[in-house]
Design a protein around this motif. Sequence first.
Motif, PDB file in Angstrom:
ATOM      1  N   UNK A 118       0.963  -1.422  -0.513  1.00 35.48           N
ATOM      2  CA  UNK A 118       0.498   0.007   0.059  1.00 35.48           C
ATOM      3  C   UNK A 118       0.643   1.303   0.761  1.00 35.48           C
ATOM      4  N   UNK A 119       0.528   2.042  -0.687  1.00 35.64           N
ATOM      5  CA  UNK A 119       0.740   3.075  -0.556  1.00 35.64           C
ATOM      6  C   UNK A 119       1.345   4.202   1.210  1.00 35.64           C
ATOM      7  N   UNK A 167       4.002  14.728   7.518  1.00 40.61           N
ATOM      8  CA  UNK A 167       4.051  13.937   9.011  1.00 40.61           C
ATOM      9  C   UNK A 167       3.675  12.352   7.771  1.00 40.61           C
ATOM     10  N   UNK A 168       3.627  11.600   8.794  1.00 37.63           N
ATOM     11  CA  UNK A 168       3.780  10.008   7.771  1.00 37.63           C
ATOM     12  C   UNK A 168       4.116   9.061   8.614  1.00 37.63           C
ATOM     13  N   UNK A 169       2.001   8.172   8.829  1.00 41.20           N
ATOM     14  CA  UNK A 169       1.689   7.660   8.880  1.00 41.20           C
ATOM     15  C   UNK A 169       3.055   6.439   9.129  1.00 41.20           C
ATOM     16  N   UNK A 170       3.214   6.159  10.759  1.00 36.95           N
ATOM     17  CA  UNK A 170       4.116   4.978  10.672  1.00 36.95           C
ATOM     18  C   UNK A 170       3.706   3.483  11.693  1.00 36.95           C
ATOM     19  N   UNK A 171       1.769   4.001  12.309  1.00 34.85           N
ATOM     20  CA  UNK A 171       1.514   2.911  13.069  1.00 34.85           C
ATOM     21  C   UNK A 171       0.240   3.186  13.285  1.00 34.85           C
TER      22      UNK A 171
END
Length: 76
Positions: free
Chosen positions: A21-22, A64-68
């Motif tokens: 997934x992206x 910001x990047x979704x990491x969890x």
Amino acid sequence: MASKGAKPSGTGGKPARRPASKPVIVNPGTPAPKSGQYLPTKGGPEVTVPKGHRIPPTPNGGPSKLVDPTKNKSGK
């Protein structure tokens, strides 16, 4: 005739893989598309953001990047 332990041809013996997934990358001030832990891409502490709440400003600027992602049905 194939022997008992022979694998069917064409499968290769590997399980099917899901396509990757992206990554979810969001700019500060925009609503979070999913609940979870967001990590600033240019450094800084992780923040927990519920779905629909705005992403807070980052210390060094940038998205910001979704990491969890949250592992419940309410944060989809």
